[in-house]
Enzyme design. Sequence first.
Site, mmCIF file in Angstrom:
data_model
loop_
_atom_site.group_PDB
_atom_site.id
_atom_site.type_symbol
_atom_site.label_atom_id
_atom_site.label_comp_id
_atom_site.label_asym_id
_atom_site.label_seq_id
_atom_site.Cartn_x
_atom_site.Cartn_y
_atom_site.Cartn_z
ATOM 1 N N LYS A 184 -13.336 6.612 -2.755
ATOM 2 C CA LYS A 184 -14.429 7.462 -1.965
ATOM 3 C C LYS A 184 -14.027 8.806 -1.365
ATOM 4 O O LYS A 184 -15.029 9.484 -1.560
ATOM 5 C CB LYS A 184 -14.854 6.399 -0.933
ATOM 6 N N THR A 185 -12.780 8.827 -1.055
ATOM 7 C CA THR A 185 -12.243 10.110 -0.577
ATOM 8 C C THR A 185 -12.238 11.129 -1.493
ATOM 9 O O THR A 185 -12.844 12.353 -1.317
ATOM 10 C CB THR A 185 -10.920 10.257 0.151
ATOM 11 N N ASP A 238 -18.167 9.958 5.910
ATOM 12 C CA ASP A 238 -17.290 9.048 5.539
ATOM 13 C C ASP A 238 -17.396 7.887 6.176
ATOM 14 O O ASP A 238 -17.472 8.000 7.533
ATOM 15 C CB ASP A 238 -15.849 9.701 5.299
ATOM 16 N N GLU A 239 -16.919 6.788 5.819
ATOM 17 C CA GLU A 239 -16.980 5.588 6.678
ATOM 18 C C GLU A 239 -18.312 5.135 7.492
ATOM 19 O O GLU A 239 -18.167 4.828 8.470
ATOM 20 C CB GLU A 239 -15.664 5.448 7.673
ATOM 21 N N GLN A 250 -16.285 -3.671 4.833
ATOM 22 C CA GLN A 250 -15.247 -3.107 5.622
ATOM 23 C C GLN A 250 -15.784 -2.836 6.948
ATOM 24 O O GLN A 250 -15.083 -1.927 7.626
ATOM 25 C CB GLN A 250 -14.688 -1.877 4.925
ATOM 26 N N ARG A 293 -5.516 -4.057 1.373
ATOM 27 C CA ARG A 293 -4.452 -3.088 1.740
ATOM 28 C C ARG A 293 -3.467 -3.212 0.645
ATOM 29 O O ARG A 293 -2.624 -2.528 0.539
ATOM 30 C CB ARG A 293 -3.850 -3.106 3.211
#
Length: 703
Positions: free
Chosen positions: A35-36, A220-221, A251, A587
Site C-alpha cells: 500500500k505504501t 494512509d491507514e 487491520q 507480521r
Amino acid sequence: MSKENLMHDLNPQQNEALKHTEGPLLVLAGAGSGKTRVITHKYAHFVKAHKTLPESILTVTFTNKAANEMKERINNLLGRELKQSWIGTLHSQCCRILRKEIKSLGYSQQFSIYDEDDRCSLIRHILKEFKIYEALYKGVSTRINFLKASLVGPEDFLSSGDGFGFDEKLAKIYVRYQDELKRSDALDFDDLIMLTVRLFKTHPEILKKYQSLFPRILVDEFQDLNYAQYQLIRMLAKAHKNICAVGDDDQSIYKFRGADVRNILNFEKDFPGAKVVRLERNYRSTQNILDVSNAVIAMNPNRKAKKLWTDKGRGEKVHFCWLNNEEEEARHIAKIIKELYLKEAFSFRDVGILYRVNLQSRAIEDGLREMGLPYQVVGGISFYQRKEIKDIIAYARLILNHGDNVSLRRVINCPPRGIGAATLSKIENEAKKKAVCLYDTLKACMKNNGIVVSTREKIGGFVNLIEKLSSASFESASDLLKAIIDKTDYASTLDEEKKQNLDELIASAEGKDIRDFVDRASLLTNMDESTGENRISLMTLHNAKGLEFPVVFVAGLEEGILPYFKANENEDEISEERRLFYVGMTRAKDLLLLTGARRRRLYSRIQDQEPSRFLRDMPKSYCQWIEKVAEPHPFRGRTDKKKTEVKKVKPLFASGCRVKHPVWGIGVIRDCYGDGEDQKVMVNFPNIGLKRLSLKLANLTKI
C-alpha cells in the site's frame, strides 16, 4: 523515474489505483500488499505526469516514522528532495494549520503542545485539587480522549444529558482541564484535531482556503481514523472529492483510541461513485501463513472480503504449541530462537515476540535472560519520554510560552533550587485568585515584601534565568538546549548514560528551528521508536502494526487473553480481537509460531486457561500442533469432526458498570480481577472513595 517506469514498477491492481486520478478512490490494501508503494507512486505520478505542485497534495499517515519513510521514498521516485510538502501525521498537519490560523479561535500562535504524559500530569493536579483519588487519572484521561475524538467539548458534554456516558464529576474535571489548557496557552493531541474542525466549521473562508490549497488528498491507514479525524478529512475533500483512501478494514485495531472501522466500510456511501481497488497480492508472507490468517479473519462478519495470495511458495507450516505454564512457554520461545540463531538461519533482529497485554512480557523476558539472548521491549519509555529529555524540553517550552503551567511545575525545582511544594502551593493559590498564569505570579512575588527574603531570592533566580534565556538570540534549537543545560547546571545531577542522552538530544536539534523542534518532540510517540539494533523485539500486538519480521511468535493464545476478557462476548469487541490476532499473524514473513499455556499467573493468582477460540478457525492442514502438557487438552484446532467447545469465561461485572452496596450505596466499578465468583473489583463510591471488594463477600448488585 519516468511516468512509464512508475507504472512498470507496479502490479496490475496497483497500476489500476495509480491511473485513477479524478474522483474518490478506495484502495483496500491487504496486509503486506504494497500500500505504501501505491501512495508514494501515486504522489510521484501526480507531480510528474499531471504537473501537480507537491505542496498541493495533502498526504496523511499515522506515525512520524511512516511519514519520514514515505518522504524518503517519494524523494527517490522524483529524483529530488521535496522542499515544500504536506506529508505527515494528521496531528502534525493540524499543528501547521493552527500555527497560522488559531488566532481566529482566540488562542495565541505560541501555544504549547501537551503529550500524553503532560496531559496526565495536569489531570493528576486537578484531581488532587478536587480531592479525588489521584490513581483514577488514567481512566479520566481515556474518557477525555474519547470525548474529544467524538468532537464533544466540555460544554457539549455538560448539555448531553445521559449521552456519552455523562458523569457529573468527569464533567467538572473536563471543564477545569480545558480551562487550565486555555490558561496555559496549550493544546493536547486531541485539541489539534478538534480545534481544526472547529476552525473550519466556524470560519468557512478558512476552510475554503485549505480546500483550494489541497485539491488532492492521500490518506494512509484510513481504517484508523476516529470520528474527529474523519470529519476533518471529509470537510477538506468535499470541494474536489479527489481523495484516495488506502487501508484495510481487517487491520482496524485501535477502537480504544476512538478509531471506527465503519469509516472505511461506509466509504462508498459517504463518497458516491467511488472506485474500489483490492490489493490482494502479498509480498511479505508465505502461503501457509496467509491461508491460516485468511481463515481466521474470514470468520468476522461485516467486512470487505479479500483473499491474500503470494508467489513466495508454501513455506513452513504455522506452529502452535500448548504448554503447562508461562515459564515453560517462555523457555520454549527462547530455545527455538537460540536454535535458529545457532543454525545461522536468522539474526536476533529478525525475531518479533508479540503478546496481547504488557504483563505477559515479564515471563518472556525472564526466559530470554536465562538463555542469554539480547532483547528490547518496543513501545516502552521512548527517548523523548525519558525524564532528563522531558525536563530540558519543558524548559524550552516555558521559554517559548511563559503561560505553560505544566512545564513550569516540572522545572521550577529541577534541578533543586529550594522552591518546595509548600511555596508552589501558595503560588498556585495566588495565581488562581488573580486568574493569571503561574509565571506571572512568580514575577509578582519577587516584589512582594510579605514573602520571606530567602524565598524571594530563590524565585528571583528562577525568573531571571527564564527571562535571560527568553530574551537571548539563538541560531538553532541546539544552541538553546546547550544554554539551558549550561545555565541550569542540569547535567551535574546526572549519571553518564543520561548525560549521553542529552548529547544525543542536542545533536538531533542541530540546525533546527526552535519552535519546529519543540513541536516535533511533543508530537513524537513511542510508535516512532526504531527497532534497528540486533536484538529480539518484544511488543504488544497493538504496537506491532506496520512492522514485519522474518520470525514472529504470538504468545498467550488463550481465552481471556486473546480474545481479552474485557471483550465480554460483545460481537464488535470479539471482531476487534480477531483483527488484532490477524495483524499479529500477518507480521510474519517466513515463520509463524503460536503458543499458549494451560496455567498462567494473572492479576496475582494462578488461573487455569483454555485455548483461544480463534485456534478453531485455523485449518489444521496448514499447521503443526504440539502439546507439551501433563494433561493433554482435547482441543486440536479445526477438523471436520466434532469440535470440543472452548469454555467461555464471562466476568460477572465489568469496568464502568454501576453497582449497589448494602452499606455504602451506589458506586462505579473501576477495575476487575479474576473470573466468576473469584472476581475481585475496585469500586469508587462517591461518598466513601475507592474500595477493593471480593464478590463472594461484598453482596453487590448490578443496577
